[in-house]
Design an enzyme around this catalytic site. Structure first.
Site, short mmCIF file in Angstrom:
data_model
loop_
_atom_site.label_atom_id
_atom_site.label_comp_id
_atom_site.label_asym_id
_atom_site.label_seq_id
_atom_site.Cartn_x
_atom_site.Cartn_y
_atom_site.Cartn_z
N ASN A 1 1.45 1.25 14.29
CA ASN A 1 2.60 0.38 14.60
C ASN A 1 3.86 1.21 14.77
OD1 ASN A 1 2.23 -2.80 12.95
ND2 ASN A 1 0.60 -1.47 13.63
N PRO B 1 8.89 18.66 14.69
CA PRO B 1 7.65 19.29 14.23
C PRO B 1 6.40 18.58 14.74
CG PRO B 1 8.59 17.96 12.49
CD PRO B 1 9.51 17.80 13.65
N THR C 1 -6.41 -0.81 8.24
CA THR C 1 -6.06 0.15 9.28
C THR C 1 -7.29 0.59 10.08
OG1 THR C 1 -5.25 2.41 9.60
CG2 THR C 1 -6.29 1.96 7.50
N LYS D 1 -8.07 3.08 1.83
CA LYS D 1 -8.06 1.80 2.57
C LYS D 1 -9.50 1.34 2.82
CE LYS D 1 -4.99 -0.28 4.02
NZ LYS D 1 -4.11 -1.32 3.45
N ALA E 1 0.85 -1.20 0.00
CA ALA E 1 0.00 0.00 0.00
C ALA E 1 0.87 1.23 0.00
CB ALA E 1 -0.89 0.01 1.24
N GLY F 1 -7.59 18.06 8.20
CA GLY F 1 -8.48 16.92 8.52
C GLY F 1 -7.88 15.97 9.54
N GLU G 1 -7.83 3.56 10.71
CA GLU G 1 -8.20 4.91 10.24
C GLU G 1 -9.49 4.90 9.43
OE1 GLU G 1 -5.13 7.40 8.73
OE2 GLU G 1 -3.69 6.71 10.22
P1 NAD Z 1 5.08 0.79 4.17
O1 NAD Z 1 4.75 2.05 3.44
O2 NAD Z 1 6.23 0.76 5.09
O3 NAD Z 1 5.32 -0.39 3.12
C1 NAD Z 1 4.50 -0.58 1.99
C2 NAD Z 1 5.21 -1.55 1.05
O4 NAD Z 1 4.35 -1.76 -0.08
C3 NAD Z 1 6.55 -1.04 0.51
O5 NAD Z 1 7.52 -2.06 0.57
C4 NAD Z 1 6.25 -0.67 -0.93
O6 NAD Z 1 7.37 -0.81 -1.78
C5 NAD Z 1 5.14 -1.67 -1.28
N1 NAD Z 1 4.28 -1.18 -2.36
C6 NAD Z 1 3.67 0.05 -2.46
N2 NAD Z 1 2.98 0.12 -3.61
C7 NAD Z 1 3.12 -1.09 -4.23
C8 NAD Z 1 2.63 -1.63 -5.46
N3 NAD Z 1 1.84 -0.89 -6.27
N4 NAD Z 1 2.97 -2.90 -5.78
C9 NAD Z 1 3.77 -3.63 -4.96
N5 NAD Z 1 4.27 -3.17 -3.81
C10 NAD Z 1 3.94 -1.91 -3.44
O7 NAD Z 1 3.74 0.38 4.90
P2 NAD Z 1 3.52 -0.30 6.33
O8 NAD Z 1 3.49 0.74 7.35
O9 NAD Z 1 4.40 -1.45 6.46
O10 NAD Z 1 2.01 -0.82 6.14
C11 NAD Z 1 1.74 -2.08 5.54
C12 NAD Z 1 0.24 -2.29 5.47
O11 NAD Z 1 -0.31 -2.25 6.79
C13 NAD Z 1 -0.50 -1.23 4.67
O12 NAD Z 1 -1.53 -1.87 3.95
C14 NAD Z 1 -1.07 -0.30 5.72
O13 NAD Z 1 -2.26 0.31 5.27
C15 NAD Z 1 -1.34 -1.27 6.85
N6 NAD Z 1 -1.28 -0.70 8.22
C16 NAD Z 1 -0.19 0.03 8.61
C17 NAD Z 1 -0.15 0.51 9.93
C18 NAD Z 1 1.04 1.30 10.42
O14 NAD Z 1 0.98 1.83 11.54
N7 NAD Z 1 2.13 1.39 9.71
C19 NAD Z 1 -1.21 0.26 10.80
C20 NAD Z 1 -2.31 -0.47 10.34
C21 NAD Z 1 -2.33 -0.96 9.04
O1 DAU Z 2 -3.63 4.10 12.68
C1 DAU Z 2 -2.93 3.33 11.76
C2 DAU Z 2 -2.20 4.23 10.80
O2 DAU Z 2 -1.12 4.81 11.52
C3 DAU Z 2 -1.67 3.51 9.55
O3 DAU Z 2 -2.76 3.04 8.81
C4 DAU Z 2 -0.84 4.46 8.69
O4 DAU Z 2 -0.29 3.75 7.60
C5 DAU Z 2 0.28 5.01 9.54
O5 DAU Z 2 1.03 5.94 8.81
C6 DAU Z 2 -0.28 5.68 10.81
O6 DAU Z 2 -1.00 6.89 10.46
P1 DAU Z 2 -0.84 8.24 11.34
O7 DAU Z 2 -1.22 9.38 10.50
O8 DAU Z 2 -1.50 8.09 12.65
O9 DAU Z 2 0.77 8.17 11.60
P2 DAU Z 2 1.90 9.31 11.53
O10 DAU Z 2 3.14 8.67 12.06
O11 DAU Z 2 1.96 9.98 10.22
O12 DAU Z 2 1.39 10.37 12.60
C7 DAU Z 2 1.12 10.01 13.94
C8 DAU Z 2 0.60 11.25 14.64
O13 DAU Z 2 1.67 12.21 14.76
C9 DAU Z 2 -0.51 11.96 13.92
O14 DAU Z 2 -1.42 12.49 14.88
C10 DAU Z 2 0.19 13.10 13.18
C11 DAU Z 2 1.33 13.44 14.12
N1 DAU Z 2 2.56 13.94 13.47
C12 DAU Z 2 3.11 13.22 12.44
C13 DAU Z 2 4.26 13.64 11.81
C14 DAU Z 2 4.85 12.86 10.67
C15 DAU Z 2 3.19 15.09 13.93
O15 DAU Z 2 2.71 15.75 14.89
N2 DAU Z 2 4.33 15.52 13.31
C16 DAU Z 2 4.89 14.85 12.25
O16 DAU Z 2 5.92 15.32 11.72
#
Ligand code: NAD
Ligand code: DAU
Length: 354
Positions: free
Chosen positions: A191, A216, A136, A165, A89, A294, A138
């Site tokens: 995560n 930030p 997710t 998503k 994703a 948002g 979200e």
């Molecule tokens: P990430 O951005 O670290 O990794 C995404 C991976 O997908 C990368 O390796 C990228 O190269 C690959 N990718 C992107 N587009 C692609 C395509 N078109 N074809 C093939 N590969 C492709 O993401 P993550 O944080 O590891 O999240 C993984 C999954 O878990 C996602 O579906 C995300 O929505 C979900 N998720 C993430 C979190 C979080 O906190 N990170 C929480 C809940 C759910």
């Molecule tokens: O809840 C699950 C989701 O968590 C996943 O589905 C997404 O892939 C993952 O990116 C994450 O989304 P968030 O938007 O919650 O994560 P992020 O780390 O971007 O931001 C966490 C919180 O911190 C959010 O409230 C925004 C804030 N933030 C983020 C950044 C990058 C800041 O205040 N400053 C920053 O520079």
């Protein structure tokens, strides 16, 4: 068709943050499974994450795009997949605000292509097959000061990322109801841990603290997230993939709600301690910046269903997990330098204006 292992599983997005932890876990835990990792290596995908298992006999990496129907069909012909675990994703909310179409292409179109490929390959007999979609929390929108996201909570996505998503989740359920594809879904909270790309809050803050750069914090820092150690997400995915009920959704959370400001304070103190800086040094770097448009106020998960049905609970407290994460990033300076060089510098300048 390769059929010499007990199970053959296609994992998408296995070079990303969560995907690489999952691939390493599955390859090591199940030597009698064959794991095929399909990833097109966007800026977020990095094969360095997978060094520990890259030459394992039960592992294959394929560089390719999940939107490529021809490639998917040929992979399903070459391998006798009986399971798909779909993580690929575009995953960063801020990037989705700047470039929504990339999220629709990968998260929506890519998921539909993958569903179609699995259905076409498995149509003769769905017995023993499983398509697992990793999603997710979200998709449920934004909470006020009380309440929790449950599996029955109505969808209310508010960013282009969460809308994409949510759409993908709907398509997965449509393939279940309409075509009988055996699916299972999970919706997980934030995560954190090693190998997370430093555009996300925790690694970005650790990296900036290390370099003495401004930290930030969006808005007033009062937004709340429920943090889950990535290894705990992986054990939940393992449990759901093997024992989750077909057609069901499981919410996964960490029971670790923190405001962003509390979290950044904690990281400042941990890193100051590890770098032997005087207490309070890095807190002075905190800079309140323009809020994310948002910006969802609070996420919190009721993970009662997965606990009751599958016996899964998070095992790592946020204090323990943050300390492990900070120590890892401070040691892995080469990894950080590699992923933050080049295009990431441009993104950073454009987004944070410096
Ligand atoms: P990430 O951005 O670290 O990794 C995404 C991976 O997908 C990368 O390796 C990228 O190269 C690959 N990718 C992107 N587009 C692609 C395509 N078109 N074809 C093939 N590969 C492709 O993401 P993550 O944080 O590891 O999240 C993984 C999954 O878990 C996602 O579906 C995300 O929505 C979900 N998720 C993430 C979190 C979080 O906190 N990170 C929480 C809940 C759910
Ligand atoms: O809840 C699950 C989701 O968590 C996943 O589905 C997404 O892939 C993952 O990116 C994450 O989304 P968030 O938007 O919650 O994560 P992020 O780390 O971007 O931001 C966490 C919180 O911190 C959010 O409230 C925004 C804030 N933030 C983020 C950044 C990058 C800041 O205040 N400053 C920053 O520079």
């Amino acid at each position: 068709m390769k059929t010499d292992t007990k199970r053959c599983i296609l994992i998408t997005g296995g070079a990303g943050f969560i995907g690489s932890h999952l691939v390493m876990f599955m390859v090591e835990r199940y030597p009698d499974y064959h794991i095929v990792n399909l990833d097109n290596l966007t800026y977020a995908g990095n094969l360095e994450n997978l060094k520990a298992i890259e030459s394992a006999p039960n592992y294959t990496f394929v560089r390719g795009d999940i939107t490529d129907a021809t490639l998917l069909a040929s992979l399903f012909e070459e391998y006798a997949f009986d399971g798909v675990i779909h993580l690929a994703a575009e995953s960063h909310v801020d990037r989705s605000i700047e470039n929504p179409l990339a999220f629709i292409e990968t998260n929506v179109v890519g998921t539909v292509q993958l569903l179609s490929a699995a259905r076409n390959a498995w149509a003769a007999d769905f017995t023993g097959k499983r398509f697992y979609h990793v999603s997710t929390d979200e998709v449920y929108g934004s909470l006020g000061t009380t309440g929790y996201f449950r599996e029955t909570t109505a969808y209310d996505p508010r960013s282009p990322y969460s809308a994409s998503k949510a759409a993908s989740d709907h398509f997965v359920r449509a393939w279940f109801h309409t075509y009988g594809l055996p699916v299972v879904l999970s919706n997980c909270s934030n995560n954190y841990g090693p190998y997370q790309f430093p555009e996300k809050l925790i690694p970005l803050m650790i990296n900036n603290i290390r370099h003495g750069k401004p930290l930030p914090v969006y808005g007033d820092g009062s937004n709340i997230r429920d943090w889950l150690w990535v290894g705990d997400h992986v054990t939940a995915i393992d449990r759901i993939f093997h024992a989750g009920r077909i057609g069901e959704t499981y919410n996964i959370g960490g029971n670790n709600e923190r405001t962003n400001l509390e979290l950044v304070y904690a990281l400042c103190d941990i890193v100051d301690d590890l770098l032997v800086r005087p207490a309070g040094t890095s807190r002075q770097l905190i800079t309140f910046v323009k809020d994310r448009p948002g910006h969802d106020q609070r996420y919190a998960i009721d993970a009662g269903k997965i606990k009751q049905e599958l016996g899964w609970e998070p095992s790592v407290s946020v204090e323990e997990g943050l300390a492990k994460t900070a120590a890892w990033y401070l040691e892995q300076t080469d990894w950080l330098e590699h992923v933050t060089s080049g295009a990431y510098q441009e993104y950073y300048k454009q987004h944070y204006g410096e």
